[in-house]
Design an enzyme around this catalytic site. Sequence first.
Site, PDB file in Angstrom:
ATOM      1  N   TYR A  59      11.633  -1.716   4.205  1.00 55.19           N
ATOM      2  CA  TYR A  59      11.807  -2.101   5.542  1.00 55.19           C
ATOM      3  C   TYR A  59      13.422  -1.854   5.842  1.00 55.19           C
ATOM      4  CZ  TYR A  59       6.886  -3.041   4.870  1.00 55.19           C
ATOM      5  OH  TYR A  59       5.579  -3.293   4.754  1.00 55.19           O
ATOM      6  N   HIS A 140       4.186  -1.724  -4.136  1.00 51.02           N
ATOM      7  CA  HIS A 140       3.975  -1.437  -2.835  1.00 51.02           C
ATOM      8  C   HIS A 140       3.664   0.170  -3.053  1.00 51.02           C
ATOM      9  CE1 HIS A 140       6.613  -1.039   1.223  1.00 51.02           C
ATOM     10  NE2 HIS A 140       5.208  -0.650   1.298  1.00 51.02           N
TER      11      HIS A 140
END
Length: 325
Positions: A59, A140
């Site tokens: 992010y 992830h």
Amino acid sequence: MDPFERVPLGRTGVTVTRLGMGLAPIGGLYSAVGDDCAMAAIDTAWQHGVRFFDTAPLYGSGLSERRSGAALGKRDRAAFTLSTKVGRRLAPGTENQAGIWAEPGKSVPVWDFSTAGVRESHRESLERLGLDRVDVLHLHDPDDHYTAAVTEALPTLVELRREGTIGAVSAGMNQSAMLTEFARTGHFDCFLLAGRYSLLDQSGLADLLPECHRRGISVIVGGVYNSGVLADPRPGASYDYRPAPPEVIARAQAMARLCDRYGVPLRAAALQFPLGHPAVAAVLVGMRSPEEAADAAAMAQVPIPGGLWRDLVSAWLLDPEVPVA
């Protein structure tokens, strides 16, 4: 259901509030946020009772971790639960990530599910966060890296849990099939399922949710607005990070009309719907500003009559198998 009640993840001692804050937006997702607004968003969520926060190195190439660490580092560490992710390490570079991150830094994500890569990614995340631990560590998006995820990354997460460095082993994906395979290994405490148990997509109901319910694995649901169309179903809205097809917008608008009959905002129904399944412990909502944080807290507390869920099922707008009051 109290959205700020703390519930356990699986059989661990880790607890989360039923409403959690997704921290991708404060990494500059789609548009710049700035340090002050990011801090204010987290502060507002905290003031309303949110104690569960989810970030990742991806992010904003570490920007979300740095900003969330700065905001949360001033809090009592025992008072909140923080999750981050492994599988993408940050390497030197300046190219923008598919144009979705508006505040690019000097690093880019590189896939790495190796034993050494997972340990190093975890260490680097702690440095960016300025904290001594994270509570939940997710694999992830291992969609194209299944073998490395199972043979190297997963055993490493299990070791970190045994060492007490993390509290819960998890994986976060936009699909349910591989997460269901992971559940059958017996090594996971929880999962983050994004966009696959929402008002528009209940595909996780076919495999992952019943498997997790049987095994005592908790599910955290992200993407409850399916990228925005369930927050505001207008032409031009996004669905799963792309422009929403007309038929999806029409379906969301039909749901909104039914919600209006009960005086319930569509956003409230979308946020609370996943919590009706017994395997679901929490929902994550991305919040980029104090206004969005306050709105999410408000939507989480709107009373929703059981008749609304039944009417959505009767109108074939929800899978008939969804648990409804």
